[in-house]
Design an enzyme around this catalytic site. Structure first.
Site, PDB file in Angstrom:
ATOM      1  N   THR A  58      45.194  -7.217  21.065  1.00 35.53           N
ATOM      2  CA  THR A  58      44.283  -6.533  21.977  1.00 35.53           C
ATOM      3  C   THR A  58      42.859  -7.036  21.777  1.00 35.53           C
ATOM      4  O   THR A  58      42.149  -7.354  22.745  1.00 35.53           O
ATOM      5  CB  THR A  58      44.363  -5.005  21.751  1.00 35.53           C
ATOM      6  N   LYS A  86      27.707   4.999   7.760  1.00 33.44           N
ATOM      7  CA  LYS A  86      26.522   5.675   7.193  1.00 33.44           C
ATOM      8  C   LYS A  86      26.293   7.024   7.865  1.00 33.44           C
ATOM      9  O   LYS A  86      25.241   7.623   7.728  1.00 33.44           O
ATOM     10  CB  LYS A  86      25.293   4.776   7.359  1.00 33.44           C
ATOM     11  N   ARG A 107      38.693   0.196  20.152  1.00 30.19           N
ATOM     12  CA  ARG A 107      39.867   0.840  19.525  1.00 30.19           C
ATOM     13  C   ARG A 107      39.369   1.727  18.396  1.00 30.19           C
ATOM     14  O   ARG A 107      38.472   1.339  17.639  1.00 30.19           O
ATOM     15  CB  ARG A 107      40.842  -0.212  18.982  1.00 30.19           C
ATOM     16  N   HIS A 135      47.117   3.678  25.260  1.00 30.99           N
ATOM     17  CA  HIS A 135      46.801   2.249  25.175  1.00 30.99           C
ATOM     18  C   HIS A 135      46.976   1.713  26.597  1.00 30.99           C
ATOM     19  O   HIS A 135      47.954   1.022  26.904  1.00 30.99           O
ATOM     20  CB  HIS A 135      47.757   1.582  24.190  1.00 30.99           C
TER      21      HIS A 135
HETATM   22  N1   CP Z   1      50.073  -4.421  21.013  1.00 29.27           N
HETATM   23  C1   CP Z   1      48.942  -4.246  20.292  1.00 29.27           C
HETATM   24  O1   CP Z   1      48.154  -3.323  20.530  1.00 29.27           O
HETATM   25  O2   CP Z   1      48.768  -5.195  19.324  1.00 29.27           O
HETATM   26  P1   CP Z   1      47.531  -5.268  18.346  1.00 29.27           P
HETATM   27  O3   CP Z   1      47.569  -4.053  17.454  1.00 29.27           O
HETATM   28  O4   CP Z   1      47.687  -6.558  17.597  1.00 29.27           O
HETATM   29  O5   CP Z   1      46.272  -5.245  19.182  1.00 29.27           O
END
Ligand code: CP
Length: 337
Positions: A58, A86, A107, A135
């Site tokens: 991602t 911090k 993320r 996601h």
């Molecule tokens: N599929 C997926 O989210 O892979 P990563 O965790 O490598 O981003």
């Protein structure tokens, strides 16, 4: 929906026409993702890439997608490299970093945190995964892959038969994909998991309300015999209290070539959001499937580039300008997807 300037936080934002629009734009990104053409449409634009959990696909594909459109990427990885360590709040972080970026991909390990960040951001924020919640870009690339795989068989997404296998409780990719499938007709979803790792009840109910036939099971072989897609997932060990707890479930469902040959229809497509856990005690998708032409896992990752380029082109409103800022590549390009 109006894409220009919008955050992409949840698949709940999308109508079916929005998904079709994203896929149509993704199709147009093919020559650029395959390095036949170069576009500089986002020359001067900056992506803020903020990943507070481990990521390969991602994080790198959002960055590469932005680069392929001509933009630049500024990365923050891990809390330890951020002033959040911090005590800085998500609100302050968003106010600051949205002054440095034109769009942000993020993320974070806590469900809802990317939406909280987006509420304070002055630029569009794309959710790259928030805890076990959602996601959305993964679900879009998964669905784009399903569409592509079935198109070769004269099929569409309507009437899809899919088995989702593994950690359905914590797996955010299956949460988002399940919600996205609610936009399609006469879908059948078989959920295969240990009882403790079942799909959250509210998502099962949402699918049923949308007309999806949902079957729940804890048996792999019987559940994959009559499906178009087997979508395997990893045990999300980072969401368990201890490794010992995750070990209770790791290796419970292992798809390998022998099981595939004996139990699946000949053209069943094998998918996984990756990473697959290739350690001996896990192996939910065995390496002996690597030469199986129906293993679509690396077509999924390639398709991720197309879909993420499309999300940038739509949210930054440059879809119609991409080709105007393009030329052929002037280096050797190996045969790509
Ligand atoms: N599929 C997926 O989210 O892979 P990563 O965790 O490598 O981003």
């Amino acid at each position: 929906m109006e894409f220009a300037g919008s955050h992409i936080l949840s698949v709940h934002q999308f109508e079916r026409t929005d998904v079709e629009r994203i896929f149509a734009v993704a199709d147009r990104m093919g020559p650029y993702a395959r390095r036949r053409r170069v576009t500089r449409v986002l020359d001067g634009a900056i992506l803020g890439s903020m990943f507070f959990e481990p990521s390969t696909r991602t994080r790198v594909s959002f960055g590469s997608a932005f680069n392929l459109l001509g933009g630049e990427v500024r990365e923050t990885t891990g809390f330890e490299n951020s002033a959040i360590a911090k005590g800085e709040s998500l609100y302050d972080t968003a106010r600051v970093l949205s002054g440095y970026s034109d769009v942000i991909a993020m993320r974070h390990p806590v469900a809802g945190s990317v939406a909280e960040f987006a509420a304070a951001s002055r630029v569009p924020v794309i959710n790259g995964g928030d805890g076990s919640n959602e996601h959305p870009s993964q679900a879009l690339l998964d669905l784009y892959t399903i569409k592509s795989e079935l198109a070769g068989r004269g099929r569409g997404i309507d009437r899809l038969r899919i088995a989702m296998v593994g950690d359905l409780r914590f797996g955010r990719t299956v949460h988002s994909l399940s919600k996205l499938l609610c936009l399609f007709e006469r879908v059948q979803v078989t959920l295969v998991s240990p009882g403790e790792l079942r799909m959250p009840g509210e998502i099962v109910e949402e699918m049923r309300r949308a007309g999806i036939e949902v079957i729940e099971s804890d048996a792999l072989e019987a559940s994959i015999s009559h499906v178009d897609i087997v979508y395997s997932t990893r045990i999300q060990e980072e969401r368990f209290g201890t490794q010992a707890e995750a070990d209770l479930y790791r290796g419970r469902y292992r798809l390998n070539q022998s099981i595939y040959t004996h139990h699946c229809e000949p053209n069943t497509v094998i998918m996984h959001p990756l990473p697959r856990d290739s350690r001996d005690h896990a192996r939910e998708l065995d390496d002996d499937l690597n030469d199986n032409p129906n293993l679509a896992i690396f077509r999924q990752t390639d398709n991720g580039m197309l879909v993420r380029m499309a999300l940038f082109a739509l949210t930054l409103d440059v879809v119609e300008q991409v080709d105007k800022h393009a030329r052929d590549v002037n280096w050797y390009t190996a045969g790509r997807f």
